[in-house]
Design a protein around this motif. Structure first.
Motif, PDB file in Angstrom:
ATOM      1  N   ASN A  31       7.786   9.935 -15.529  1.00 51.40           N
ATOM      2  CA  ASN A  31       9.121  10.163 -14.966  1.00 51.40           C
ATOM      3  C   ASN A  31       9.256   9.516 -13.594  1.00 51.40           C
ATOM      4  O   ASN A  31      10.193   9.776 -12.858  1.00 51.40           O
ATOM      5  CB  ASN A  31       9.461  11.649 -14.900  1.00 51.40           C
ATOM      6  CG  ASN A  31       8.594  12.405 -13.916  1.00 51.40           C
ATOM      7  OD1 ASN A  31       7.495  11.957 -13.569  1.00 51.40           O
ATOM      8  ND2 ASN A  31       9.060  13.551 -13.461  1.00 51.40           N
ATOM      9  N   ARG A  35       9.635   5.438 -17.922  1.00 52.43           N
ATOM     10  CA  ARG A  35       9.465   5.757 -19.344  1.00 52.43           C
ATOM     11  C   ARG A  35      10.292   6.973 -19.727  1.00 52.43           C
ATOM     12  O   ARG A  35      10.898   7.024 -20.788  1.00 52.43           O
ATOM     13  CB  ARG A  35       7.995   6.019 -19.678  1.00 52.43           C
ATOM     14  CG  ARG A  35       7.706   5.949 -21.168  1.00 52.43           C
ATOM     15  CD  ARG A  35       6.327   6.473 -21.518  1.00 52.43           C
ATOM     16  NE  ARG A  35       6.358   7.900 -21.753  1.00 52.43           N
ATOM     17  CZ  ARG A  35       5.281   8.629 -22.014  1.00 52.43           C
ATOM     18  NH1 ARG A  35       4.085   8.061 -22.026  1.00 52.43           N
ATOM     19  NH2 ARG A  35       5.368   9.916 -22.223  1.00 52.43           N
ATOM     20  N   ILE A  36      10.303   7.977 -18.847  1.00 44.63           N
ATOM     21  CA  ILE A  36      11.138   9.157 -19.046  1.00 44.63           C
ATOM     22  C   ILE A  36      12.280   9.169 -18.040  1.00 44.63           C
ATOM     23  O   ILE A  36      13.432   9.425 -18.385  1.00 44.63           O
ATOM     24  CB  ILE A  36      10.299  10.447 -18.920  1.00 44.63           C
ATOM     25  CG1 ILE A  36       9.320  10.567 -20.094  1.00 44.63           C
ATOM     26  CG2 ILE A  36      11.199  11.680 -18.868  1.00 44.63           C
ATOM     27  CD1 ILE A  36       8.384  11.754 -19.974  1.00 44.63           C
ATOM     28  N   ASP A 130       3.019  16.285 -21.416  1.00 43.02           N
ATOM     29  CA  ASP A 130       3.578  15.288 -22.328  1.00 43.02           C
ATOM     30  C   ASP A 130       2.775  13.992 -22.314  1.00 43.02           C
ATOM     31  O   ASP A 130       3.218  12.983 -22.861  1.00 43.02           O
ATOM     32  CB  ASP A 130       5.042  15.008 -22.001  1.00 43.02           C
ATOM     33  CG  ASP A 130       5.264  14.566 -20.556  1.00 43.02           C
ATOM     34  OD1 ASP A 130       4.282  14.565 -19.773  1.00 43.02           O
ATOM     35  OD2 ASP A 130       6.409  14.236 -20.200  1.00 43.02           O
ATOM     36  N   GLY A 169      10.996  16.332 -16.619  1.00 43.18           N
ATOM     37  CA  GLY A 169      10.895  15.420 -17.752  1.00 43.18           C
ATOM     38  C   GLY A 169      10.317  16.021 -19.016  1.00 43.18           C
ATOM     39  O   GLY A 169      10.113  15.325 -20.013  1.00 43.18           O
ATOM     40  N   HIS A 170       9.998  17.318 -19.003  1.00 44.86           N
ATOM     41  CA  HIS A 170       9.544  18.010 -20.214  1.00 44.86           C
ATOM     42  C   HIS A 170      10.009  19.457 -20.137  1.00 44.86           C
ATOM     43  O   HIS A 170      10.410  19.940 -19.069  1.00 44.86           O
ATOM     44  CB  HIS A 170       8.018  17.937 -20.368  1.00 44.86           C
ATOM     45  CG  HIS A 170       7.254  18.639 -19.288  1.00 44.86           C
ATOM     46  ND1 HIS A 170       7.127  20.013 -19.221  1.00 44.86           N
ATOM     47  CD2 HIS A 170       6.568  18.154 -18.212  1.00 44.86           C
ATOM     48  CE1 HIS A 170       6.400  20.352 -18.174  1.00 44.86           C
ATOM     49  NE2 HIS A 170       6.058  19.235 -17.530  1.00 44.86           N
TER      50      HIS A 170
END
Length: 324
Positions: A31, A35-36, A130, A169-170
């Motif tokens: 993040n 990517r995130i 993640d 991000g998760h």
């Protein structure tokens, strides 16, 4: 002690003194690199917890260190701690950013180089839930048969709205899956949570304690929220200040929090101490060991024990190795 502390756990596990040495392996986060997401978690500046002896130097286009540089970081850490206990052994602590965020063929040399260093008897791998694969966990399970391996997940919160707000991000379900899969392989599994994140009251933190306790964690770190200069959270706080705990408020909250935890969870620490020049608030003006003394006095005075309000019952202190 009125809780299951990391020092006692380590003395039971090892016949020698143990010290963690931080290693910066030069990785990023999903993040942070896009990517995130971009920008990382709103509270995060890894410089706030990198120790003074650690200097992160990169030597390739991906930003990852060579295994040899990991050895030099470990040697610097050993020199820093050697004056305390010359016979000490070490755990290499892959701490900064996400230390599983690379293909397995790049991770293996890093971990194995650390374990090959003199007097290093294990590794601690800080990562995100993640960023672990089944392939990686199976490799770590094999590694754990010959050395101590601890995987430490940044859970941060069990509230999905909070995780979204801090750009984590998760979600919490992701943390649950990662912890369960890791623990199922017999790997020592740790977690990290932050108490006092924006929007979370004391009551919400206590609600989450039971959720955290339901995870098959072996070790738990609990930190107070700190506002670090230059972070997105610092901008949010300066524009619209929210409540941060005083020392006494935090001790009262933690004393209730640990009563809701399983008695077998090892509690590694309760505070983080950022460099004063980076810290905006809260400025408690005490070192980690001073806080621990104050907390332990409060627990003794009020006869508070870890697990006292958990269905399995309260923690009963046991003598450490060599004690009667």
């Amino acid at each position: 002690m009125h809780y299951n502390d990391f020092g006692t756990w380590a003395r039971r596990r090892f016949p020698f003194r143990i010290q963690k040495i931080s290693v910066d392996a030069g990785f990023s986060c999903p993040n942070r690199d896009g990517r995130i997401a971009l920008g990382g978690c709103t509270f995060c500046d890894n410089r706030s917890f990198n120790p003074s002896y650690l200097s992160a130097e990169t030597d390739d286009s991906h930003g990852a260190l060579t295994p040899q540089r990991i050895t030099s970081q470990l040697e610097a850490g050993k020199k820093f701690f050697a004056r305390k206990y010359p016979d000490m052994k070490y755990l290499a602590y892959f701490q900064a950013f996400t230390n599983t965020y690379a293909p397995l063929d790049r991770l293996k040399p890093m971990y194995e180089q650390a374990l090959s260093a003199r007097d290093v008897v294990g590794i601690v791998i800080g990562t995100r839930p993640d960023c672990v694969s089944k392939e990686l966990l199976l490799y770590l399970e094999q590694l754990s048969r010959h050395a101590t391996v601890i995987v430490e997940y940044g859970i941060e919160s069990a509230n999905d709205a909070t995780l979204l707000r801090i750009n984590r991000g998760h979600d919490f379900a992701c943390s649950q899956r990662a912890v369960e899969e890791t623990a199922a392989l017999g790997i020592i599994t740790g977690g990290h949570v932050i108490v006092g994140l924006p929007g979370e009251s004391a009551e919400e933190s206590l609600r989450q304690a039971s959720l955290i306790s339901s995870l098959p964690l072996n070790i738990l770190k609990i930190h107070q929220l700190q506002i670090i200069k230059g972070t997105a959270l610092a901008e949010e706080y300066l524009n619209s200040p929210f409540h941060l705990y005083s020392v006494d408020e935090y001790i009262h909250l933690i004393s209730n929090y640990i009563q809701l935890l399983r008695k077998d969870i090892v509690l590694d620490r309760f505070t983080s101490q950022s460099p004063s020049h980076m810290l905006i608030a809260p400025k408690w003006g005490m070192k980690n060991h001073e806080f621990a003394d104050k907390l332990n006095n409060y627990l003794r005075q009020n006869n508070i024990f870890q697990g006292a309000r958990h269905p399995d019952g309260a923690f009963t202190p046991q003598p450490a190795q060599g004690e009667k």
